[in-house]
Design a protein around this motif. Structure first.
Motif, PDB file in Angstrom:
ATOM      1  N   GLU A 173      -8.430  -5.242   3.337  1.00 45.01           N
ATOM      2  CA  GLU A 173      -8.810  -3.929   3.805  1.00 45.01           C
ATOM      3  C   GLU A 173      -7.530  -2.904   3.252  1.00 45.01           C
ATOM      4  O   GLU A 173      -7.834  -1.654   3.222  1.00 45.01           O
ATOM      5  N   ILE A 174      -6.511  -3.556   3.155  1.00 48.68           N
ATOM      6  CA  ILE A 174      -5.042  -2.806   2.608  1.00 48.68           C
ATOM      7  C   ILE A 174      -5.197  -2.322   1.317  1.00 48.68           C
ATOM      8  O   ILE A 174      -4.829  -1.171   0.866  1.00 48.68           O
ATOM      9  N   ARG A 175      -5.431  -3.357   0.596  1.00 48.00           N
ATOM     10  CA  ARG A 175      -5.313  -3.431  -0.829  1.00 48.00           C
ATOM     11  C   ARG A 175      -6.563  -2.311  -1.277  1.00 48.00           C
ATOM     12  O   ARG A 175      -6.347  -1.677  -2.205  1.00 48.00           O
ATOM     13  N   THR A 176      -7.608  -2.433  -0.895  1.00 52.77           N
ATOM     14  CA  THR A 176      -8.678  -1.413  -1.399  1.00 52.77           C
ATOM     15  C   THR A 176      -8.468  -0.082  -1.281  1.00 52.77           C
ATOM     16  O   THR A 176      -8.499   0.765  -2.161  1.00 52.77           O
ATOM     17  N   LEU A 235       4.305  -0.082  -1.511  1.00 51.49           N
ATOM     18  CA  LEU A 235       3.698  -0.424  -0.584  1.00 51.49           C
ATOM     19  C   LEU A 235       2.820  -2.046  -0.596  1.00 51.49           C
ATOM     20  O   LEU A 235       2.628  -2.740   0.103  1.00 51.49           O
ATOM     21  N   VAL A 236       2.168  -1.829  -1.999  1.00 51.01           N
ATOM     22  CA  VAL A 236       1.619  -2.995  -2.430  1.00 51.01           C
ATOM     23  C   VAL A 236       2.447  -4.132  -2.270  1.00 51.01           C
ATOM     24  O   VAL A 236       2.279  -5.304  -1.616  1.00 51.01           O
ATOM     25  N   ARG A 237       3.666  -4.050  -2.797  1.00 46.18           N
ATOM     26  CA  ARG A 237       4.486  -5.290  -3.029  1.00 46.18           C
ATOM     27  C   ARG A 237       4.986  -5.661  -1.731  1.00 46.18           C
ATOM     28  O   ARG A 237       4.883  -6.739  -1.253  1.00 46.18           O
ATOM     29  N   ASP A 259       2.318  -7.518   0.408  1.00 45.39           N
ATOM     30  CA  ASP A 259       2.278  -8.960  -0.212  1.00 45.39           C
ATOM     31  C   ASP A 259       3.064  -9.920   0.417  1.00 45.39           C
ATOM     32  O   ASP A 259       3.283 -10.859   0.803  1.00 45.39           O
ATOM     33  N   GLU A 260       4.409  -9.171   0.683  1.00 47.59           N
ATOM     34  CA  GLU A 260       5.620  -9.871   1.225  1.00 47.59           C
ATOM     35  C   GLU A 260       5.362 -10.183   2.696  1.00 47.59           C
ATOM     36  O   GLU A 260       5.829 -11.368   3.275  1.00 47.59           O
ATOM     37  N   LEU A 261       4.857  -9.161   3.203  1.00 46.08           N
ATOM     38  CA  LEU A 261       4.907  -9.139   4.721  1.00 46.08           C
ATOM     39  C   LEU A 261       3.700 -10.254   5.115  1.00 46.08           C
ATOM     40  O   LEU A 261       3.795 -10.866   6.093  1.00 46.08           O
TER      41      LEU A 261
END
Length: 978
Positions: free
Chosen positions: A366-369, A407-409, A412-414
Motif C-alpha cells: 500500500e505504501i510502495r504503490t 521515503l522508499v528507502r 524498507d528499513e522501517l
C-alpha cells in the motif's frame, strides 16, 4: 649414561634385573655420545677379558674349542646370546676350520642399534681368549637391524696348551666347586622366598574366593532383611567362620548364623560415606589362625557394607518410587492439560505470525504503490513542463523526487526493523563527500532550527571523501540533527562537526538541551526506546536512533550519547579510518531525474484497454496490475514504442494473453483472482511462445516471493517504486534478447533445412525441365484438332504444362531458401519497388481493392529483385486472404533512419497461436496443392539478410505483416562507424 633411563644405578647393578630393549638401546646411545663405535668395541673387548669372566674361562677351557664356544653362544633360542637378548636372532656358518660367519638380526618392531653391533664385535674379538687361544679377527658390516660378522680364529689345541690344562685341572675343579656352591646357596634363598610368596598368594586367593562367593550371594537380592540374612549365612558357609552376627542401627534389624565360640570372637563396624550403619561379629573356627581370620574379615567388610548400603538405598527407593509414581501421575495429568493449552497457544502464535507477515506485506504494497505514482507523476511533470518551469519550481520538483526516493528507502528499513529482520539491513557504499553532505544537512535543517528559535552551524573541512552509503549516512546525520532540534529549548544552538584523524572519522552532533542521564544513554539506541518529556508531541516512535545504530554498525562504526561538561548532549559517530578515500578528483552530483512518464490523471481504464503507438509498434506488452491508475501510467510509459494491453487482475490477464498473444508480460504479484506468480507460470503455455520474457513488478520484496517468481518463469524482478527509465531500459533489453533468440532459432531452422531443400530442388529441376522441353515438340507433332482446349488431349497437355510450371516455381522457391550468400545492397526508392511487386501479384489481386499509402522519405538499402519478391509474396498472400470484394493496404513510413512497410488486408487474419508458425519452413494454412509453405520462410530469410525484421502484428483486430529495413542514412552511418 643414565640420561633418560627409567631405572637408577642400583637397579642396573643388580644381576637379577632385566631391562627392555628400548632402555638398553638408549643406554648404548648415551654411551655412543661419549665414545665412537670403535671405542665401544674396544671397551667391550676389554670388559670380556676382565677377571669377571675368569670363571667362564675356566669352564670354557675344559669344554670348548674356539669354534665350540661360538656355537654355544649363537645357538638359536637356547644359546648364551639369547639368554641375554631375547629379541635378537643369531645365525652362523663355519668356513673351514678357523673361520665363522655370524649374522645377528634384531626382530621387527624393535629399534635398530649399531652401537650394540659394535660392542658385540668387541666381545667376539676377545672370546677365543676364554679357551686359551689368541684374539680373533672380526670384520663387521651393519645394514639396519642386521649385523654380519666375519670371524677368523685359532681352533687347534697345542701340546703345551693340553699340558697346562692337565696340570691346572685340580685348581680349576676346586674353583668351579666354589662357584657351584655359591650358586646353590643363592638358589636356596630364592626357593625360601618363593615359598613365602606362594603361601601369601594362597592366603590372598582364599580371601578373594571367599569375597567373590560372598559378593555373588549377597548381591543377588536387594531386599534388606534377606540381604542381612544372606551376609551371615555366606560368612559361615563361604568364608568358613563358625558364627556370624550382624546388627543394623536404622532400621533395627538383627540376623545370625552358626554356633558361637566367644574365645575366637572378632568384631568390626559396617560404615558408609554418611556414617556407621551397623556392627558385625564373627567367631573363627577352633584352631584357626586368628590373624588370618581378621585379615579375611577386614578384606570382605567393604563388600558387606556396600551390600547393606545398596539394600538400604533400594528400600528408600521403593518408598520414594511409590510416592514418585503418584506424583508422576498427577504431573502427567497436569502436563496433558498444559500440552493442550500449549498447542492452542502455538496455533494462535502461528496465526499471529501469518497475520503479521500479511500485515507487513500489505503495508509495503500500500505504501510502495502510491510512491510509484508519485515518482511517475514527477517524471511526467518534468517531461511535459520542465522547459517552462522556473528554477524554484524545478528545485521543488527535484525535492519531491528525492524525498520520494528517500521515503522508499526509509519504508524498507522501517519495515525491516518492525518485522525484526535487522540482519537484512545493508548499505551500498560509494565515494561520498562527507563535508559537502554535512553542509547540505545544515542548510536543509536551518529553516526548522530558526522556526524553533535555535542556531545551527557546521564545522567541517573543505572537502573529505569517504566510502559510505550517502543515503544511509545522510539519514544518520539528519536523525541526530532532528533529535537535537526537537529537545533543545529556544535560544540554544546545534553544532555539527566532522573531524578526521589517522585512527578514525568522527561526526558529532551537539546541542545545548537538558542532556540525558547515564541510564538513558545506555538504553537510548534500543528499539522503541524514547526519551521522557512533558511535551508528548516531541516524543517520537523510538525507531529513529535504533535505525541510526543499525546504519552506523553496517559501516563498521559506533555511535554513543555523551553528556557535555557545559550542558547538553553530544551524539558521536565514529567510523574506521579505512573508509577514507584519497586521489578522488571529482564526484558527479546527483542530477534531477528527467524521465519520461505518462499522464496519470485518467481514471476510466478497464481490463482489455489497448494503448497503441502513433507509429510502428515494436511489439505487444501485457501489463497485469490491479491498481488502475498505476496500470494506466505504466501502459502510457511504453505506448510510445509498443502496443500495450492492460489487465486489472490475473484472470483477465490470462484471457487477454490468449486473445492478443503478447511478446512480453509485466505483472504484479498480489492481484485478485490469480496472483502474478500463477499468471507467470501459465503465461508461456497460453502463448505457445517459450521465448516471451516475464517481468514481475511488485512491492513484495521478501526473498521467498522473488525466488517463487523466478521459478515460475520470470526473467526479471523489479520492486516498487521503480525508476521509469530503468523499467523502460529493462523492457527494451528483454525485447532485444528475445529478438536475438528468435534470430538464432530461425537460423537454426534454415540451416537444418538447407541441405534438404537444395538437394530436393536439383532433383526436381531435371525432370521438370524434361517435361517442359517435351511439351512443345509434342504439341507441334500432334494435329491441331486433337489438342484443342475442348479435347481430352489438349486438357492433358494443359495439366502437364501447369504441373511443370508449378514444379519450376517450387524449385525456384527451394533454391531461394538455400541461397545464403551475402547481398549487394543498393539505395532504392521504395514506391516503384512496391508498385512492381503489386504488378507481379496481379493474378491474386483480381477483384481486390489495392490501397497505397507510402509516406516514405529517403531510400531503402536493399537488393531490389529480392525485396520485390518479398513484397509480392506478402501482397499475394493478402489478396488471397481478402478475396474478391476485399481490400489490401500497403503503408510505408520512415523514422530514425529505417524504412517500414506494412501489408494488411480485410481478411480473417492469422490466429495469434499461428503467428510464429507461419514462418516455419513447409508450414502453410492453404489447402493441399495451393502452397509450398516456403514463401514466408524465404521472405523472412531475405529480410534478415537485409539486416531487417519481418513480423506479424495486430492492427485493431486485423493482421498486418510489418517489414522493417535500414535506410540509406542508417547503413552509411554504420559503415562510417565501422
Amino acid at each position: 649414561m643414565l640420561a633418560g633411563i627409567p631405572h637408577d644405578l642400583a637397579f642396573l647393578k643388580s644381576s637379577k634385573n632385566r631391562v627392555d630393549w628400548d632402555v638398553w638401546c638408549l643406554l648404548l646411545q648415551n654411551a655412543g655420545s661419549m665414545w665412537s663405535l670403535e671405542e665401544l668395541s674396544d671397551l667391550n673387548e676389554a670388559f670380556t677379558r676382565s677377571p669377571m669372566f675368569s670363571y667362564v674361562g675356566v669352564i670354557a677351557r675344559l669344554l670348548f674349542t674356539s669354534r665350540d664356544l661360538f656355537d654355544w653362544i649363537c645357538k638359536r633360542s637356547v644359546g648364551a646370546g639369547n639368554q641375554l637378548f631375547s629379541c635378537v636372532t643369531p645365525t652362523y656358518s663355519h668356513v673351514g676350520n678357523d673361520s665363522t660367519v655370524i649374522k645377528l638380526e634384531i626382530h621387527e618392531g624393535f629399534q635398530a642399534s649399531p652401537e650394540f653391533m659394535w660392542m658385540t664385535r668387541g666381545a667376539f674379538i676377545a672370546m677365543p681368549r676364554l679357551v686359551g687361544s689368541g684374539d680373533a679377527e672380526v670384520a663387521l658390516s651393519v645394514d639396519g637391524r642386521i649385523g654380519t660378522f666375519q670371524i677368523r680364529y685359532k681352533n687347534k689345541r697345542g701340546t703345551l696348551a693340553g699340558l697346562v690344562r692337565w696340570i691346572s685341572y685340580p685348581f680349576t675343579a676346586r674353583q668351579v666347586a666354589r662357584e657351584l656352591k655359591s650358586t646353590n646357596e643363592h638358589l636356596q634363598e630364592r626357593f625360601y622366598e618363593l615359598e613365602d610368596a606362594r603361601a601369601k598368594l594362597d592366603r590372598q586367593a582364599t580371601r578373594l574366593r571367599s569375597a567373590h562367593s560372598i559378593s555373588s550371594v549377597i548381591h543377588s537380592d536387594l531386599d534388606l532383611e534377606r540381604t542381612v540374612q544372606l551376609i551371615t549365612t555366606s560368612l559361615v558357609e563361604q568364608a568358613k567362620f563358625a558364627y556370624a552376627e550382624i546388627t543394623l542401627v536404622q532400621p533395627a534389624i538383627k540376623a545370625s548364623c552358626g554356633e558361637a565360640n566367644a574365645e575366637t570372637a572378632i568384631d568390626c563396624s559396617l560404615t558408609s560415606q554418611t556414617g556407621p550403619i551397623g556392627t558385625l561379629r564373627v567367631h573363627a573356627q577352633r584352631g584357626a589362625d586368628l590373624a588370618e581370620s581378621q585379615e579375611l574379615l577386614a578384606f570382605v567388610e567393604p563388600t558387606l557394607a556396600l551390600a547393606v548400603q545398596n539394600a538400604l538405598a533400594y528400600r528408600e527407593l521403593q518408598h520414594y518410587k511409590a510416592g514418585l509414581e503418584k506424583l508422576v501421575e498427577e504431573r502427567t495429568t497436569e502436563l496433558k492439560k498444559a500440552h493442550g493449552d500449549l498447542e492452542g497457544l502455538v496455533a494462535e502464535l502461528r496465526d499471529a505470525q501469518a497475520a503479521r507477515e500479511k500485515f507487513f506485506g500489505n503495508i509495503s504494497h500500500e505504501i510502495r504503490t502510491p510512491l510509484s505514482l508519485i515518482l511517475l507523476a514527477a517524471a511526467d511533470i518534468e517531461r511535459r513542463s520542465g522547459h517552462v518551469m522556473d528554477e524554484r519550481s524545478k528545485g521543488a520538483l527535484g525535492a519531491v523526487n528525492d524525498a520520494a526516493r528517500k521515503l522508499v528507502r526509509l519504508v524498507d528499513e522501517l519495515l525491516l526493523l518492525a518485522a525484526g529482520q535487522e540482519g537484512k539491513l545493508v548499505v551500498a557504499r560509494e565515494p561520498t563527500d562527507l563535508a559537502g553532505m554535512i553542509k547540505q544537512v545544515v542548510l536543509a535543517w536551518r529553516p526548522a532550527a530558526e522556526a524553533a528559535g535555535l542556531q545551527i552551524a557546521g564545522n567541517t573541512p573543505q572537502r573529505f571523501v569517504a566510502s559510505v552509503d550517502p543515503v544511509a549516512f545522510e539519514r544518520v546525520v539528519s536523525n541526530l540533527v532532528s533529535n537535537a532540534i526537537k529537545y533543545t529549548p529556544r535560544g540554544g544552538h546545534v553544532d555539527l562537526e566532522l573531524a578526521v584523524t589517522e585512527q578514525s572519522i568522527r561526526v558529532s552532533v551537539s546541542d545545548t538541551g537538558p542532556g540525558i542521564d547515564a541510564d538513558l544513554a545506555q538504553r537510548l539506541f534500543g528499539r522503541f526506546e524514547r526519551a521522557s518529556g512533558d511535551d508528548r508531541r516531541k516524543v517520537g516512535t523510538g525507531i529513529g536512533l535504533s535505525l541510526v545504530k543499525q546504519l552506523v554498525e553496517a559501516h563498521d562504526g559506533t555511535v554513543e550519547a555523551i553528556a557535555r561538561p557545559t550542558g547538553g548532549t553530544e551524539f558521536r559517530v565514529v567510523l574506521p579510518a579505512t573508509l577514507t578515500l584519497t586521489n578522488i578528483v571529482a564526484l558527479a552530483p546527483t542530477p534531477l531525474r528527467t524521465n519520461h512518464a505518462p499522464d496519470i490523471h485518467s481514471t476510466g481504464i478497464t481490463s482489455g484497454a489497448v494503448f497503441r503507438p502513433t507509429g510502428l509498434s515494436e511489439g505487444t506488452i501485457l501489463v497485469a496490475e490491479d491498481q488502475p491508475r498505476l496500470a494506466e501510467s505504466i501502459a502510457a510509459l511504453f505506448s510510445e514504442q509498443y502496443t500495450v494491453v492492460v489487465a486489472l487482475n490475473g484472470l483477465a490477464a490470462l484471457e487477454l494473453v490468449k486473445q492478443h498473444q503478447p511478446q512480453l508480460l509485466i505483472t504484479d504479484v498480489e492481484m485478485p483472482g490469480m496472483t502474478g506468480i500463477e499468471l507467470a507460470a501459465a503465461f508461456r503455455e497460453a502463448t505457445g511462445d517459450r521465448l516471451a520474457p516475464i517481468i514481475i513488478l511488485s512491492a513484495v520484496i521478501d526473498l521467498r516471493t522473488r525466488v517463487a517468481g523466478l521459478e515460475a518463469g520470470a526473467v526479471d524482478y523489479v520492486t516498487k517504486p521503480f525508476d521509469p527509465s530503468e523499467l523502460k531500459a529493462r523492457v527494451q533489453a528483454q525485447f532485444r534478447m528475445r529478438d536475438l533468440a528468435m534470430r538464432l532459432h530461425r537460423a537454426e531452422q534454415l540451416s537444418s533445412m538447407g541441405i534438404l531443400t537444395s538437394g530436393l530442388a536439383h532433383e526436381l529441376r531435371n525432370p521438370a525441365n524434361g517435361i517442359v522441353n517435351a511439351i512443345v515438340p509434342l504439341t507441334e507433332m500432334l494435329p491441331a484438332e486433337l489438342i484443342g482446349p475442348e479435347t481430352d488431349a489438349g486438357q492433358l497437355l494443359d495439366a502437364m504444362r501447369s504441373s511443370a510450371d508449378q514444379i519450376a516455381f517450387l524449385v525456384r522457391q527451394l533454391l531461394g531458401f538455400r541461397n545464403r550468400a551475402d547481398l549487394e545492397l543498393r539505395p532504392t526508392d521504395v514506391a516503384p519497388l512496391v508498385q512492381r511487386a503489386v504488378t507481379l501479384a496481379r493474378e491474386a489481386m483480381a477483384g481486390v481493392e489495392i490501397r497505397m499509402n507510402l509516406a516514405v522519405k529517403g531510400r531503402a538499402m536493399c537488393a531490389a529483385p529480392l525485396l520485390v519478391q518479398v513484397v509480392a509474396n506478402l501482397v499475394e498472400n493478402a489478396g488471397h486472404a481478402a478475396g474478391r470484394g476485399g481490400w489490401v493496404e500497403v503503408r510505408g513510413t520512415s523514422a530514425g533512419g529505417r524504412i517500414s512497410l506494412e501489408v494488411s488486408d480485410s481478411g480473417p487474419g492469422v490466429p495469434p497461436e499461428l503467428r510464429e508458425r507461419i514462418f516455419e519452413p513447409f508450414f502453410t494454412t492453404k489447402a493441399p496443392g495451393k502452397g509450398t509453405g516456403l514463401g514466408l520462410s524465404v521472405a523472412r530469410a531475405i529480410i534478415h539478410r537485409h539486416h531487417g525484421t519481418l513480423e506479424v502484428q495486430d492492427r485493431n483486430g486485423r493482421t498486418a505483416f510489418v517489414l522493417d529495413l535500414p535506410g540509406e542514412t542508417n547503413i552509411s552511418t554504420k559503415a562510417n562507424a565501422v
